[in-house]
Design a protein around this motif. Structure first.
Motif, PDB file in Angstrom:
ATOM      1  N   PRO A 139       0.831  -1.202   0.000  1.00  0.00           N
ATOM      2  CA  PRO A 139       0.000   0.000   0.000  1.00  0.00           C
ATOM      3  C   PRO A 139       0.869   1.258   0.000  1.00  0.00           C
ATOM      4  O   PRO A 139       1.884   1.328   0.679  1.00  0.00           O
ATOM      5  N   GLY A 140       0.455   2.237  -0.771  1.00  0.00           N
ATOM      6  CA  GLY A 140       1.225   3.467  -0.919  1.00  0.00           C
ATOM      7  C   GLY A 140       2.073   3.492  -2.166  1.00  0.00           C
ATOM      8  O   GLY A 140       2.551   4.555  -2.577  1.00  0.00           O
ATOM      9  N   ASP A 141       2.306   2.335  -2.788  1.00  0.00           N
ATOM     10  CA  ASP A 141       3.025   2.290  -4.051  1.00  0.00           C
ATOM     11  C   ASP A 141       2.202   2.958  -5.147  1.00  0.00           C
ATOM     12  O   ASP A 141       0.969   2.926  -5.126  1.00  0.00           O
ATOM     13  N   ALA A 142       2.894   3.535  -6.129  1.00  0.00           N
ATOM     14  CA  ALA A 142       2.241   3.970  -7.362  1.00  0.00           C
ATOM     15  C   ALA A 142       2.157   2.785  -8.309  1.00  0.00           C
ATOM     16  O   ALA A 142       3.065   1.958  -8.362  1.00  0.00           O
ATOM     17  N   VAL A 143       1.060   2.668  -9.044  1.00  0.00           N
ATOM     18  CA  VAL A 143       0.913   1.641 -10.069  1.00  0.00           C
ATOM     19  C   VAL A 143       0.924   2.337 -11.423  1.00  0.00           C
ATOM     20  O   VAL A 143       0.207   3.315 -11.637  1.00  0.00           O
ATOM     21  N   VAL A 144       1.778   1.843 -12.320  1.00  0.00           N
ATOM     22  CA  VAL A 144       1.940   2.449 -13.643  1.00  0.00           C
ATOM     23  C   VAL A 144       1.305   1.544 -14.688  1.00  0.00           C
ATOM     24  O   VAL A 144       1.572   0.339 -14.730  1.00  0.00           O
ATOM     25  N   TYR A 145       0.486   2.139 -15.531  1.00  0.00           N
ATOM     26  CA  TYR A 145      -0.123   1.446 -16.665  1.00  0.00           C
ATOM     27  C   TYR A 145       0.552   1.953 -17.938  1.00  0.00           C
ATOM     28  O   TYR A 145       0.485   3.148 -18.234  1.00  0.00           O
ATOM     29  N   GLY A 146       1.184   1.051 -18.673  1.00  0.00           N
ATOM     30  CA  GLY A 146       1.938   1.437 -19.853  1.00  0.00           C
ATOM     31  C   GLY A 146       3.428   1.416 -19.562  1.00  0.00           C
ATOM     32  O   GLY A 146       3.869   1.092 -18.459  1.00  0.00           O
ATOM     33  N   ASN A 147       4.217   1.747 -20.562  1.00  0.00           N
ATOM     34  CA  ASN A 147       5.680   1.762 -20.445  1.00  0.00           C
ATOM     35  C   ASN A 147       6.224   3.062 -21.007  1.00  0.00           C
ATOM     36  O   ASN A 147       5.730   3.576 -22.020  1.00  0.00           O
ATOM     37  N   TYR A 148       7.237   3.596 -20.350  1.00  0.00           N
ATOM     38  CA  TYR A 148       7.886   4.822 -20.820  1.00  0.00           C
ATOM     39  C   TYR A 148       8.433   4.595 -22.220  1.00  0.00           C
ATOM     40  O   TYR A 148       9.060   3.568 -22.471  1.00  0.00           O
ATOM     41  N   PRO A 149       8.253   5.500 -23.177  1.00  0.00           N
ATOM     42  CA  PRO A 149       7.614   6.821 -23.066  1.00  0.00           C
ATOM     43  C   PRO A 149       6.195   6.852 -23.633  1.00  0.00           C
ATOM     44  O   PRO A 149       5.800   7.845 -24.241  1.00  0.00           O
ATOM     45  N   LYS A 191      -7.316  -8.714  -9.515  1.00  0.00           N
ATOM     46  CA  LYS A 191      -6.182  -9.628  -9.626  1.00  0.00           C
ATOM     47  C   LYS A 191      -4.980  -8.913 -10.229  1.00  0.00           C
ATOM     48  O   LYS A 191      -5.116  -8.076 -11.114  1.00  0.00           O
ATOM     49  N   ILE A 192      -3.784  -9.290  -9.736  1.00  0.00           N
ATOM     50  CA  ILE A 192      -2.550  -8.753 -10.309  1.00  0.00           C
ATOM     51  C   ILE A 192      -2.445  -9.149 -11.779  1.00  0.00           C
ATOM     52  O   ILE A 192      -2.112  -8.330 -12.642  1.00  0.00           O
ATOM     53  N   GLU A 193      -2.727 -10.426 -12.080  1.00  0.00           N
ATOM     54  CA  GLU A 193      -2.693 -10.865 -13.460  1.00  0.00           C
ATOM     55  C   GLU A 193      -3.762 -10.125 -14.260  1.00  0.00           C
ATOM     56  O   GLU A 193      -4.935 -10.147 -13.907  1.00  0.00           O
ATOM     57  N   GLY A 194      -3.342  -9.462 -15.309  1.00  0.00           N
ATOM     58  CA  GLY A 194      -4.289  -8.738 -16.141  1.00  0.00           C
ATOM     59  C   GLY A 194      -4.703  -7.388 -15.594  1.00  0.00           C
ATOM     60  O   GLY A 194      -5.634  -6.768 -16.119  1.00  0.00           O
ATOM     61  N   LEU A 195      -4.041  -6.892 -14.545  1.00  0.00           N
ATOM     62  CA  LEU A 195      -4.394  -5.593 -13.964  1.00  0.00           C
ATOM     63  C   LEU A 195      -4.296  -4.513 -15.037  1.00  0.00           C
ATOM     64  O   LEU A 195      -3.295  -4.398 -15.744  1.00  0.00           O
ATOM     65  N   ASN A 196      -5.349  -3.712 -15.168  1.00  0.00           N
ATOM     66  CA  ASN A 196      -5.363  -2.706 -16.217  1.00  0.00           C
ATOM     67  C   ASN A 196      -6.245  -1.533 -15.828  1.00  0.00           C
ATOM     68  O   ASN A 196      -7.013  -1.596 -14.873  1.00  0.00           O
ATOM     69  N   ALA A 197      -6.097  -0.456 -16.615  1.00  0.00           N
ATOM     70  CA  ALA A 197      -6.954   0.720 -16.452  1.00  0.00           C
ATOM     71  C   ALA A 197      -7.740   0.951 -17.732  1.00  0.00           C
ATOM     72  O   ALA A 197      -7.997   2.073 -18.134  1.00  0.00           O
ATOM     73  N   GLY A 198      -8.094  -0.122 -18.378  1.00  0.00           N
ATOM     74  CA  GLY A 198      -8.775  -0.085 -19.655  1.00  0.00           C
ATOM     75  C   GLY A 198      -8.158  -1.107 -20.594  1.00  0.00           C
ATOM     76  O   GLY A 198      -7.059  -1.615 -20.348  1.00  0.00           O
ATOM     77  N   LYS A 199      -8.845  -1.403 -21.671  1.00  0.00           N
ATOM     78  CA  LYS A 199      -8.452  -2.488 -22.564  1.00  0.00           C
ATOM     79  C   LYS A 199      -7.008  -2.385 -23.023  1.00  0.00           C
ATOM     80  O   LYS A 199      -6.305  -3.391 -23.125  1.00  0.00           O
ATOM     81  N   TYR A 200      -6.533  -1.173 -23.306  1.00  0.00           N
ATOM     82  CA  TYR A 200      -5.182  -1.004 -23.842  1.00  0.00           C
ATOM     83  C   TYR A 200      -4.216  -0.411 -22.819  1.00  0.00           C
ATOM     84  O   TYR A 200      -3.170   0.114 -23.181  1.00  0.00           O
ATOM     85  N   LEU A 201      -4.579  -0.486 -21.546  1.00  0.00           N
ATOM     86  CA  LEU A 201      -3.740   0.091 -20.494  1.00  0.00           C
ATOM     87  C   LEU A 201      -3.386  -0.980 -19.459  1.00  0.00           C
ATOM     88  O   LEU A 201      -3.901  -0.990 -18.334  1.00  0.00           O
ATOM     89  N   GLN A 202      -2.507  -1.869 -19.827  1.00  0.00           N
ATOM     90  CA  GLN A 202      -2.065  -2.931 -18.921  1.00  0.00           C
ATOM     91  C   GLN A 202      -1.052  -2.380 -17.920  1.00  0.00           C
ATOM     92  O   GLN A 202      -0.187  -1.557 -18.259  1.00  0.00           O
ATOM     93  N   ALA A 203      -1.157  -2.814 -16.671  1.00  0.00           N
ATOM     94  CA  ALA A 203      -0.195  -2.395 -15.652  1.00  0.00           C
ATOM     95  C   ALA A 203       1.175  -3.004 -15.953  1.00  0.00           C
ATOM     96  O   ALA A 203       1.284  -4.188 -16.256  1.00  0.00           O
ATOM     97  N   SER A 204       2.211  -2.175 -15.867  1.00  0.00           N
ATOM     98  CA  SER A 204       3.570  -2.658 -16.084  1.00  0.00           C
ATOM     99  C   SER A 204       4.317  -2.899 -14.783  1.00  0.00           C
ATOM    100  O   SER A 204       5.267  -3.674 -14.745  1.00  0.00           O
ATOM    101  N   GLY A 205       3.897  -2.231 -13.695  1.00  0.00           N
ATOM    102  CA  GLY A 205       4.569  -2.438 -12.420  1.00  0.00           C
ATOM    103  C   GLY A 205       4.252  -1.353 -11.412  1.00  0.00           C
ATOM    104  O   GLY A 205       3.320  -0.555 -11.597  1.00  0.00           O
ATOM    105  N   PHE A 206       5.066  -1.322 -10.364  1.00  0.00           N
ATOM    106  CA  PHE A 206       4.812  -0.457  -9.217  1.00  0.00           C
ATOM    107  C   PHE A 206       6.063   0.342  -8.850  1.00  0.00           C
ATOM    108  O   PHE A 206       7.185  -0.122  -9.033  1.00  0.00           O
ATOM    109  N   VAL A 207       5.847   1.521  -8.291  1.00  0.00           N
ATOM    110  CA  VAL A 207       6.943   2.374  -7.814  1.00  0.00           C
ATOM    111  C   VAL A 207       6.773   2.558  -6.313  1.00  0.00           C
ATOM    112  O   VAL A 207       5.738   3.036  -5.851  1.00  0.00           O
ATOM    113  N   SER A 208       7.797   2.171  -5.565  1.00  0.00           N
ATOM    114  CA  SER A 208       7.751   2.294  -4.108  1.00  0.00           C
ATOM    115  C   SER A 208       8.154   3.701  -3.676  1.00  0.00           C
ATOM    116  O   SER A 208       9.061   4.298  -4.264  1.00  0.00           O
TER     117      SER A 208
END
Length: 210
Positions: A139-149, A191-208
């Motif tokens: 808890p408190g981590d940021a979750v990022v959807y997509g990959n830079y840039p 669920k962590i598997e398939g975590l997304n913010a929309g069909k084309y916005l898959q979660a790539s990971g978390f920032v502590s």
């Protein structure tokens, strides 16, 4: 104590969930070490800050609540504001090191916290990045959807985590996210598997934050 060892000792990070004044509040269990307790207190504050904002909306196109801008230098308004919201929650909770909200001289305009996937780049550069496949999140981590840039991207905040029996691998998360349908939203446990913010916005990971 490492994050993984901390969770193994705790078993379950979240001690309980309450409903206070119509807004959800999550109570995090604290680890034993003094420095860990200080960090866990900040994580609790990130969660509390985020939950209090659920339902907050922008008034016009990307004119998000002005308090998110007033927390520091270089924050734009109006602007796409998912990263602004995460920065506000971290800053107001006392996270000491965060992505800058303005690019350094001579760097890419993408290298600042308004750009959702910059949180991934910053996390990797500062030893804070946790790939989604690791299932290592708190808890408190940021979750990022997509990959830079990537331009089509999003960033939010983790407010609750469900772990497996070992306490080492996350199975589900609940999030609070700004600028989702023009407001701050509180997600169901997903669920962590398939975590997304929309069909084309898959979660790539978390920032502590630490």
């Amino acid at each position: 104590m490492t994050r993984r060892a901390m969770r193994a000792a705790l078993g379950v990070v979240l001690a309980g969930a309450l409903l206070i004044g119509g807004s959800p509040a999550l109570v995090l269990a604290q680890p034993g070490g003094v420095s860990d307790q200080a960090q866990w207190r900040i994580r609790q504050d990130i969660v509390d800050n985020a939950l209090r904002e659920v339902g907050a909306r922008e008034t016009n196109a990307n004119y998000y609540p002005q308090r998110y801008q007033e927390i520091g230098q270089g924050i734009l308004r109006p602007a796409e504001w998912c990263g602004v919201f995460v920065n506000w929650a971290w800053t107001s909770a006392g996270v000491p090191d965060r992505p800058s909200m303005r690019p350094a001289p001579g760097t890419s305009v993408l290298d600042q916290g308004h750009w959702a996937t910059y949180w991934q780049k910053w996390g990797k550069a500062n030893g804070r990045w946790k790939d989604i496949a690791e299932r290592d999140v708190a808890p408190g981590d940021a979750v990022v959807y997509g990959n830079y840039p990537d331009m089509h991207a999003h960033v939010g905040l983790v407010v609750e985590v469900k772990y497996d029996r070992t306490g080492r691998k996350a199975t589900h998360v609940r999030t609070v996210e700004g600028n989702f349908d023009d407001r701050v939203v509180y997600s169901k446990l997903r669920k962590i598997e398939g975590l997304n913010a929309g069909k084309y916005l898959q979660a790539s990971g978390f920032v502590s934050p630490f």
